[in-house]
Every structure is written in structure tokens, then in C-alpha cells.
Design a protein around this motif. Structure first.
Motif: not given
Length: 478
Positions: A40-67
Motif C-alpha cells: 500500500a505504501s508503494f502504491r501510494a508513492l506511485a499515485d503521488a508520482h505518476p509517470g515516474l513510478v510504474s508497477e507491474r506484476r513479475i510473477g506469482t508466489s507458491t501460494l498464488g499471491e502476485p509478486l
């Protein structure tokens, strides 16, 4: 703000003092963030700095959680910097460091310009494991809570040690999905710097790097000194690692580990699983760097004063203590195991770790016979004693959790209840013995500050010493 470097001129390193000052810039906090809070803290940072911070999924954990990976800068650009938190889920200092780094990069244009590349930050690559430690994240100075809520995966379930490996008779290719995600990220970025964020339990600060970097040694000593933390100058984690400077080691290399075990007459192929992220990133010429900071500090950690005890005798004494601990935990596990019905991560971990204690004891006994005849230093004696406390608190705590799961679920037989009570009695005594031996708690901001400052110094070294890939050669991170 740091000194900038023109893209048209040869890169030059910043003055070492530039990085030392960053050790005191992490905001104070009394707790480590849980997985959801961190994201949530990283997403708040991305929201505060659009165009500078991007988020993407790079994989999935053993139990199925997005990475997730958060990139500050151009995500398609190759040759930047990769920072990975949570590779060992019981080591949460890196979560604070990762967020501090991302925040500073967003807020300081001069810092971004100095490094001339994108930063790819994975806040937590093992969320499954991190969630099993969240019981002590809110009260990190409580050593009792730490042991009772501790979790570290079995060796073949650790992200950092499940990269592909082939050497002599050893072969490993059971790559975890989390590890595979990092492999893709490393291959896509081909980073100048890769740092995985670690911390230890007690003692002092120490470092790993995949090749000598003399230009860094002074600043790496100055950073912890600037906030009053000692270096760890006693026993290394692994006997086979090269020592480049006080508390600065070469990486733990599984080929060296294999040769070391083989030299002691051990079937090395049966003991070694995968390689590390450092070994994997070597194909790209990456500079790999780690800062280990301790939860608790002790003045003996860097005391080079000779003791009255011989070095070999100190190691033999640890061997005896490890053998006794392994025998006790092994007897509890063996007696309860037939009645255990819940295949928890804690049970998998202790089935892996508990049998390793007699093996470690035997290796210590064999190594003691090869050591020079000299007095042990205070630091060496401290490290040997502290490591015994660590094994007891960690492995005993996880075995308590494995047996406790049966009690909570209502599936505990009388034998499981007896063994749980027996272990609890011994564990309470281990807790009391470990309390003074591990030292005093250190402020989270201080630990993260040392890690953050050292990370920047290492990134600056990589910026100067590692050529960037040709433009346009980055791969899709998705």
C-alpha cells in the motif's frame, strides 16, 4: 541532493561522505510493515508520482499471491539497478530500506540524475513467508515474540538459494516460482547492481560482494561507525568465504561450499541445493552487494582482544552445544512426528533444519582440528556463542509452532501434548539464556539507514565500474 554526472562524460564516483550522510535520513518507526501495508505504501508513492513510478506484476508466489516490482524511471531501459526485499522472510529491515530508497528517488531529482538509470524495486519477493513472521513485526524489540513467531523456510523453499546449480555431482533445477520471477527480472534488466536486502540477528554489520571493490571498503566501515554500530569481525557465516576487508566478504558460492564439504569428507552433493541470485546475475557482469545489519548489537561483535581460550576450543565448544541442541530437538520431533497431521511450513522447516544441527556440529569438530593454534578473539567467541542461541531460538520456536498447530486444530495426541510441554520447558530456559547474550535492540531507522547508505555507495560503485548494456536491448518485464 547528490553530485550529478554528465551523460557525455566518463562517470566518476561521488565523494564517500556523500553516502555516509544518508545513514541518518530514514524516518523513525517502531514496527516493520506487513506485506499489505508495504505494498500500500508503494502504491501510494506511485499515485503521488505518476509517470515516474510504474508497477507491474513479475510473477506469482507458491501460494498464488502476485509478486510486484515498482520501477522508478524507464521500466524498459536495460542496465539499471535491481533491489529485492524479503528474500528471507524473517529479515524485514529491507522492507523499510526499499521504501526509503523509492521515496528518496521520487523526491530527489538530483539523486535520480546521478545514477542515470532505472531502479527496479521488489518490496517483498516471498509474501507467503513474510506473513508467517508478521506476529513479531509489530514488536521487533520483544525477543520472546521474535522467537515464538519466527519462520524461515526450509532450504529448498528459500528464494535466495533456489537458483539453478550444476557442479561436480550436484544438480539443482527445482526453481521456485518466486525465484523464477527474479530470474526473468534479472535477465530483462541485466542490472549494473543487484542487491538483495538481508539482516542478521545479533552482533555487528557486515557485507557481501561478488568481487573485490577496494574503493568501497573505507566507506562501508564509515557508514555503521557514523551511527555507532560495530562491524562484525568474528566468525564468518561460512568458513569458505573469502575475506576482502574487515567485515567485507566475498559471496557465499555453492561451488566453494561443495569443495569445502568435500574436503571434510562430506557427501557435498546431498547437502547443497541451489545457487544464489549473485551467481545467476554473474552472466550479466552485475555487481552484487549485500549489507547485513543486526536486530541487536553487542560490543563483543568487533572486539579483537585475545581471550584466554584457544580458537579451536571455542569452535569445539560450539560443536558440543549444537550437537546437544540437535539431539534434544531431534528427539522431540522423532517422538511426535508419527502423530503430526498438519503439513505446515513450520513442520517442513524443522524437518529440514533440525537434522542439520548434528551435521553442523560434526563440521565444526572437523574444522577445529585444522585451525591455527592461537587464542580466540572476543569477537570469535561471541559469534560462536551467539550462533548457538540463534539456532535454539529459531528452530525451537518453529518446532513449537508445528506442535502448537496440532493443539490449536484439536488434533494433538497425548504424545504430541507431552512433547510440546517438554519442548516449552526447555525453550523458556533458552529464551532466558539468549536475552542478555544477543545484546541491545537497535532502532529500525538506524538499521535501515546503514543499509540504505551502503546500498547507494555500492550502486555508485556499480555505476562507475559496470558498463551499461547497449541502448534498446532491454527485454519486456511483463
Amino acid at each position: 541532493m547528490t553530485a550529478t554526472t554528465s551523460a557525455r562524460s566518463a562517470p566518476v564516483p561521488a565523494a564517500p561522505g556523500t553516502w555516509v550522510r544518508h545513514a541518518t535520513t530514514v524516518p523513525p518507526t517502531d514496527a516493520y510493515p506487513g506485506v499489505d501495508e508495504l505494498l500500500a505504501s508503494f502504491r501510494a508513492l506511485a499515485d503521488a508520482h505518476p509517470g515516474l513510478v510504474s508497477e507491474r506484476r513479475i510473477g506469482t508466489s507458491t501460494l498464488g499471491e502476485p509478486l510486484y516490482c515498482f520501477t522508478v524511471g524507464d521500466a524498459a531501459e536495460a542496465g539499471g539497478y535491481v533491489v529485492v526485499g524479503g528474500v528471507h522472510p524473517n529479515e524485514p529491515v529491507g522492507a523499510v530500506t526499499a521504501l526509503r530508497l523509492a521515496t528518496a528517488l521520487c523526491e530527489d531529482a538530483g539523486l535520480r540524475a546521478h545514477f542515470e538509470g532505472a531502479w527496479h524495486i521488489v518490496p517483498c519477493v516471498d509474501p507467503d513467508g513474510a506473513r508467517l513472521n508478521e506476529g513479531w513485526f509489530a514488536t521487533p524489540t520483544d525477543k520472546r515474540a521474535y522467537g515464538r513467531h519466527f519462520y524461515r523456510p526450509a532450504g529448498r523453499e528459500q528464494v535466495e538459494w533456489t537458483f539453478p546449480f550444476s557442479y561436480k555431482k550436484a544438480w539443482f533445477d527445482r526453481v521456485l516460482p518466486e525465484t523464477h520471477a527474479l530470474m526473468r527480472l534479472i535477465d530483462a534488466v541485466r542490472p549494473r547492481l543487484l542487491t538483495t536486502l538481508h539482516n542478521c540477528e545479533a552482533g555487528g554489520v557486515y557485507y557481501y560482494m561478488n568481487r573485490p571493490a577496494p574503493a568501497l571498503y573505507d566507506v562501508l566501515a564509515a557508514i555503521p561507525a557514523s551511527v555507532g554500530l560495530p562491524l562484525a569481525t568474528g566468525e564468518p557465516e561460512a568458513a569458505h568465504v573469502p575475506l576482502y576487508a574487515p567485515a567485507v566478504y566475498g559471496c557465499i558460492d555453492m561451488r566453494d561450499a561443495y569443495d569445502h564439504l568435500e574436503g571434510l569428507g562430506v557427501d557435498a552433493a546431498s547437502k547443497i541445493a541451489g545457487a544464489s541470485s549473485a551467481a545467476y546475475a554473474e552472466r550479466h557482469g552485475t555487481f552484487y552487494f549485500v549489507t547485513e545489519v543486526p536486530h541487536w548489537s553487542h560490543p563483543d561483535a568487533d572486539d579483537g582482544t585475545p581471550t584466554e581460550e584457544r580458537y579451536a576450543d571455542v569452535v569445539r565448544r560450539r560443536s558440543v552445544a549444537l550437537a546437544e541442541t540437535g539431539a534434544f530437538l531431534g528427539s522431540v520431533l522423532e517422538a511426535a512426528d508419527p502423530d503430526l497431521t498438519i503439513p505446515s511450513p513450520f513442520l517442513r522447516a524443522v524437518r529440514d533444519f533440525v537434522p542439520s544441527l548434528p551435521e553442523l556440529a560434526a563440521l565444526d569438530a572437523a574444522r577445529a582440528d585444522t585451525l591455527p593454534d592461537r587464542a580466540a578473539t572476543v569477537a570469535e567467541r561471541y559469534d560462536c556463542e551467539a550462533s548457538v542461541h540463534s539456532f535454539r531460538v529459531r528452530f525451537g520456536g518453529m518446532l513449537l509452532r508445528a506442535l502448537g498447530a496440532e493443539l490449536v486444530a484439536g488434533t494433538a495426541t497425548p504424545e504430541v501434548r507431552r512433547r510440546h510441554a517438554e519442548l516449552l520447558t526447555a525453550y523458556e530456559e533458552w529464551e532466558r539464556a539468549a536475552e542478555p547474550a544477543t545484546g541491545e535492540p537497535i532502532e529500525i531507522a538506524t538499521l535501515s539507514g546503514v543499509q540504505y547508505a551502503a546500498l547507494l555507495a555500492a550502486a555508485d560503485h556499480a555505476r562507475v565500474s559496470v558498463p551499461a548494456p547497449d541502448p534498446g536491448t532491454g527485454r519486456d518485464l511483463g
